[in-house]
Design a protein around this motif. Sequence first.
Motif, PDB file in Angstrom:
ATOM      1  N   ALA A  72       0.929  -1.260  -0.206  1.00 54.81           N
ATOM      2  CA  ALA A  72      -0.199  -0.064   0.040  1.00 54.81           C
ATOM      3  C   ALA A  72       0.953   1.158   0.046  1.00 54.81           C
ATOM      4  N   ALA A  73       1.608   1.554  -1.178  1.00 58.57           N
ATOM      5  CA  ALA A  73       2.633   2.392  -1.261  1.00 58.57           C
ATOM      6  C   ALA A  73       2.251   3.924  -0.961  1.00 58.57           C
ATOM      7  N   ALA A  74       1.104   4.355  -1.390  1.00 59.68           N
ATOM      8  CA  ALA A  74       0.356   5.587  -0.895  1.00 59.68           C
ATOM      9  C   ALA A  74      -0.153   5.988   0.404  1.00 59.68           C
ATOM     10  N   ALA A  75      -0.406   4.656   1.100  1.00 56.29           N
ATOM     11  CA  ALA A  75      -0.741   4.878   2.501  1.00 56.29           C
ATOM     12  C   ALA A  75       0.529   4.858   3.269  1.00 56.29           C
ATOM     13  N   GLN A  76       1.692   4.267   2.849  1.00 53.87           N
ATOM     14  CA  GLN A  76       2.949   4.198   3.431  1.00 53.87           C
ATOM     15  C   GLN A  76       3.515   5.733   3.351  1.00 53.87           C
ATOM     16  N   PHE A  77       3.408   6.411   2.190  1.00 54.92           N
ATOM     17  CA  PHE A  77       3.979   7.515   1.731  1.00 54.92           C
ATOM     18  C   PHE A  77       3.171   8.666   2.575  1.00 54.92           C
ATOM     19  N   ALA A  78       2.056   8.531   2.738  1.00 54.05           N
ATOM     20  CA  ALA A  78       1.230   9.451   3.576  1.00 54.05           C
ATOM     21  C   ALA A  78       1.309   9.400   5.027  1.00 54.05           C
ATOM     22  N   SER A  79       1.670   7.982   5.576  1.00 52.54           N
ATOM     23  CA  SER A  79       1.995   7.917   6.921  1.00 52.54           C
ATOM     24  C   SER A  79       3.310   8.366   7.282  1.00 52.54           C
ATOM     25  N   ASP A  80       4.247   8.199   6.332  1.00 54.27           N
ATOM     26  CA  ASP A  80       5.562   8.786   6.382  1.00 54.27           C
ATOM     27  C   ASP A  80       5.561  10.258   6.585  1.00 54.27           C
ATOM     28  N   LYS A  81       4.685  10.904   5.942  1.00 56.59           N
ATOM     29  CA  LYS A  81       4.452  12.481   6.017  1.00 56.59           C
ATOM     30  C   LYS A  81       4.013  12.741   7.426  1.00 56.59           C
ATOM     31  N   LEU A  82       3.153  11.921   7.947  1.00 58.10           N
ATOM     32  CA  LEU A  82       2.394  12.051   9.305  1.00 58.10           C
ATOM     33  C   LEU A  82       3.386  11.892  10.303  1.00 58.10           C
ATOM     34  N   GLU A  83       4.172  10.663  10.202  1.00 60.72           N
ATOM     35  CA  GLU A  83       5.287  10.721  11.134  1.00 60.72           C
ATOM     36  C   GLU A  83       6.189  11.607  11.527  1.00 60.72           C
ATOM     37  N   LYS A  84       6.662  12.247  10.159  1.00 57.28           N
ATOM     38  CA  LYS A  84       7.382  13.480  10.395  1.00 57.28           C
ATOM     39  C   LYS A  84       6.920  14.601  11.168  1.00 57.28           C
ATOM     40  N   ALA A  85       5.577  15.006  10.644  1.00 62.44           N
ATOM     41  CA  ALA A  85       4.800  16.035  10.922  1.00 62.44           C
ATOM     42  C   ALA A  85       4.733  15.952  12.639  1.00 62.44           C
ATOM     43  N   ASN A  88       7.659  16.456  14.453  1.00 57.13           N
ATOM     44  CA  ASN A  88       8.069  18.136  14.608  1.00 57.13           C
ATOM     45  C   ASN A  88       7.136  18.739  15.297  1.00 57.13           C
ATOM     46  N   ASN A  89       6.142  18.187  15.987  1.00 59.59           N
ATOM     47  CA  ASN A  89       5.089  18.743  16.712  1.00 59.59           C
ATOM     48  C   ASN A  89       4.296  19.801  15.945  1.00 59.59           C
ATOM     49  N   GLU A  90       3.876  19.463  14.836  1.00 58.75           N
ATOM     50  CA  GLU A  90       3.053  20.351  13.946  1.00 58.75           C
ATOM     51  C   GLU A  90       1.665  19.731  14.091  1.00 58.75           C
ATOM     52  N   LEU A  91       0.750  20.137  14.957  1.00 55.44           N
ATOM     53  CA  LEU A  91      -0.261  19.736  15.394  1.00 55.44           C
ATOM     54  C   LEU A  91      -1.256  19.936  14.118  1.00 55.44           C
ATOM     55  N   LYS A  92      -1.511  20.926  13.469  1.00 52.27           N
ATOM     56  CA  LYS A  92      -2.462  21.488  12.438  1.00 52.27           C
ATOM     57  C   LYS A  92      -2.242  20.491  11.145  1.00 52.27           C
ATOM     58  N   ASN A  93      -1.061  20.542  10.679  1.00 57.40           N
ATOM     59  CA  ASN A  93      -0.421  19.800   9.619  1.00 57.40           C
ATOM     60  C   ASN A  93      -0.631  18.201  10.039  1.00 57.40           C
ATOM     61  N   SER A  94      -0.366  17.711  11.156  1.00 57.22           N
ATOM     62  CA  SER A  94      -0.709  16.421  11.392  1.00 57.22           C
ATOM     63  C   SER A  94      -2.113  16.074  11.290  1.00 57.22           C
ATOM     64  N   GLN A  95      -3.023  16.923  11.663  1.00 51.35           N
ATOM     65  CA  GLN A  95      -4.517  16.629  11.462  1.00 51.35           C
ATOM     66  C   GLN A  95      -4.819  16.515  10.169  1.00 51.35           C
ATOM     67  N   GLU A  96      -4.166  17.685   9.257  1.00 44.69           N
ATOM     68  CA  GLU A  96      -4.586  17.452   7.880  1.00 44.69           C
ATOM     69  C   GLU A  96      -4.136  16.263   7.152  1.00 44.69           C
ATOM     70  N   LEU A  97      -2.785  15.670   7.588  1.00 44.93           N
ATOM     71  CA  LEU A  97      -2.030  14.531   6.989  1.00 44.93           C
ATOM     72  C   LEU A  97      -3.042  13.341   7.400  1.00 44.93           C
ATOM     73  N   TYR A  98      -3.469  13.172   8.578  1.00 46.71           N
ATOM     74  CA  TYR A  98      -4.015  12.220   9.339  1.00 46.71           C
ATOM     75  C   TYR A  98      -5.346  12.035   8.182  1.00 46.71           C
ATOM     76  N   GLU A  99      -6.069  13.105   7.754  1.00 47.69           N
ATOM     77  CA  GLU A  99      -7.042  12.712   6.709  1.00 47.69           C
ATOM     78  C   GLU A  99      -6.792  12.048   5.398  1.00 47.69           C
ATOM     79  N   LYS A 100      -5.422  12.521   5.234  1.00 47.34           N
ATOM     80  CA  LYS A 100      -4.856  11.863   3.704  1.00 47.34           C
ATOM     81  C   LYS A 100      -4.463  10.411   4.275  1.00 47.34           C
ATOM     82  N   VAL A 101      -3.681  10.150   5.372  1.00 50.67           N
ATOM     83  CA  VAL A 101      -3.392   8.697   5.760  1.00 50.67           C
ATOM     84  C   VAL A 101      -4.935   7.777   5.634  1.00 50.67           C
ATOM     85  N   THR A 102      -5.767   8.411   6.204  1.00 47.09           N
ATOM     86  CA  THR A 102      -7.158   7.671   6.505  1.00 47.09           C
ATOM     87  C   THR A 102      -7.668   7.500   4.819  1.00 47.09           C
ATOM     88  N   GLU A 103      -7.530   8.479   4.163  1.00 45.75           N
ATOM     89  CA  GLU A 103      -8.189   8.161   2.767  1.00 45.75           C
ATOM     90  C   GLU A 103      -7.348   7.116   2.113  1.00 45.75           C
TER      91      GLU A 103
END
Length: 119
Positions: A72-85, A88-103
């Motif tokens: 599941a490469a796209a889910a892996q890539f999105a999860s990687d971005k979420l992990e980094k956010a 880095n304690n980026e709450l707002k960005n993390s919440q947005e990325l969570y939506e992409k990971v879920t999708e």
Amino acid sequence: MNFKDYADRFELDKALERFCGDKELLCEAIAIYKEEAKKHLEKIEMLLQTGDLQKASLHAHTLKGESGTVGAAAAQFASDKLEKATKNNELKNSQELYEKVTEEANLAFKFLPETIEQI
């Protein structure tokens, strides 16, 4: 819509290589992924709501690895971005990325093959 419409989001050939061509074992791993990934998503959502980004990062990391393992490469890539956010304690960005990971994870749940004949 079917798997072919989303084929660019998956790397089943690489996943099958990871399992030494054993389609049955890959199918079992996909079944486990579908169960475990849902648990990680729920946990990440709760942790983001409480602001515990460091624990959310650990679950995003695990989800990233599990997603990659089953192709599941796209889910892996999105999860990687979420992990980094989250690291880095980026709450707002993390919440947005969570939506992409879920999708992306939901697409994986829907389209990853469940039987050997589908691989």
